[in-house]
Design an enzyme around this catalytic site. Structure first.
Site, PDB file in Angstrom:
ATOM      1  N   ASN A   9       0.834  -1.203   0.000  1.00 16.99           N
ATOM      2  CA  ASN A   9       0.000   0.000   0.000  1.00 16.99           C
ATOM      3  C   ASN A   9       0.860   1.241   0.000  1.00 16.99           C
ATOM      4  OD1 ASN A   9      -2.726  -0.754  -0.184  1.00 16.99           O
ATOM      5  ND2 ASN A   9      -2.622  -1.589   1.887  1.00 16.99           N
ATOM      6  N   LYS A  13       6.327   3.048  -3.650  1.00 12.57           N
ATOM      7  CA  LYS A  13       6.770   1.809  -4.303  1.00 12.57           C
ATOM      8  C   LYS A  13       5.965   1.563  -5.580  1.00 12.57           C
ATOM      9  CE  LYS A  13       8.375  -0.799  -0.232  1.00 12.57           C
ATOM     10  NZ  LYS A  13       8.205  -2.057   0.515  1.00 12.57           N
ATOM     11  N   ASP A  69      10.133  -7.910   0.029  1.00 10.02           N
ATOM     12  CA  ASP A  69      10.512  -7.848   1.438  1.00 10.02           C
ATOM     13  C   ASP A  69      11.978  -7.433   1.459  1.00 10.02           C
ATOM     14  OD1 ASP A  69       9.756  -7.911   4.058  1.00 10.02           O
ATOM     15  OD2 ASP A  69      10.107 -10.047   4.336  1.00 10.02           O
ATOM     16  N   ARG A 177      16.278  -2.091  -3.832  1.00 16.43           N
ATOM     17  CA  ARG A 177      14.921  -2.254  -4.377  1.00 16.43           C
ATOM     18  C   ARG A 177      14.928  -2.036  -5.889  1.00 16.43           C
ATOM     19  NH1 ARG A 177      12.672  -1.178  -0.018  1.00 16.43           N
ATOM     20  NH2 ARG A 177      13.598   0.892  -0.042  1.00 16.43           N
TER      21      ARG A 177
END
Ligand code: IMP
Length: 190
Positions: A9, A13, A69, A177
């Site tokens: 959420n 991202k 994660d 990421r």
């Protein structure tokens, strides 16, 4: 356009992945699919937790999904806090998490650490994992006020400033990421 859920959420991202994915997929957040429950993260590795989240969405919502994660792995601390990065001190208070980490590391001369992201993709019945790593060192005082989490105490190799002293674009161009996301996007583009 094919629908693909990103099990998060976090609008930052979603935006980051959307800008790379272009219009090949319709990227949906958990809110978009009306998933408001807490998805369990019961495992003690990044891989298993990411996989649990992507499997959960596929099972309960019948849509292809990926989940990420991430964590900070400090070599001298047996790769802690790792999967427990968000709650290392037992709370989500990042000041306390950083202070605990600095306290635990203070008698070690080895300051090597890495940020690691794992993305689990569950698509058309198959599972895939993508990993992104940034190696660096932990410094013993906080520097910079950008970013989040452990950014003020992490200097990536080849730089002389922390993640928190970088602009968002600068950090996003080298982050763990970003590396994992670009592997995912390459795969989806095939
Ligand atoms: P998540 O899986 O992206 O939610 O990350 C879990 C935890 O790892 C966060 O709450 C942070 O404490 C830490 N973390 C992950 N990525 C970063 C980063 O880019 N900078 C600083 N801390 C991070």
């Amino acid at each position: 356009m094919r629908k693909l859920v990103f099990a998060t959420n976090n609008p930052n991202k979603i935006q980051e992945v959307n800008s790379i994915l272009g219009d090949r997929f319709e990227l949906l957040s958990l809110e978009d699919i009306q998933c408001f429950e807490d998805i369990p993260e019961d495992w003690d590795t990044l891989e298993e937790n990411a996989r649990q989240k992507s499997d959960y969405v596929v099972e309960h919502f019948g849509l292809n999904c990926f989940a990420d994660d991430s964590g900070l792995e400090v070599e001298a601390l047996n790769n802690e806090p790792g999967v427990y990065s968000a709650r290392y001190s037992g709370s989500r208070d990042m000041d306390r998490n950083i202070q605990l980490l600095l306290e635990n590391l203070k008698d070690h001369s080895n300051k090597k650490a890495r940020f690691r992201t794992v993305i689990s993709l569950h698509m058309d019945g198959a599972n895939y994992l993508f990993e992104g790593i940034v190696e660096g060192v932990i410094i013993d005082e906080l520097k910079g006020d950008g970013g989040f989490g452990y950014d003020p105490i992490f200097i990536p190799n080849g730089y002389d400033k922390t993640f928190a002293q970088m602009t968002p674009d600068e950090k996003n161009s080298i982050s763990h990421r970003a590396i994992a996301v670009s592997k995912l996007v390459d795969f989806l583009g095939q």
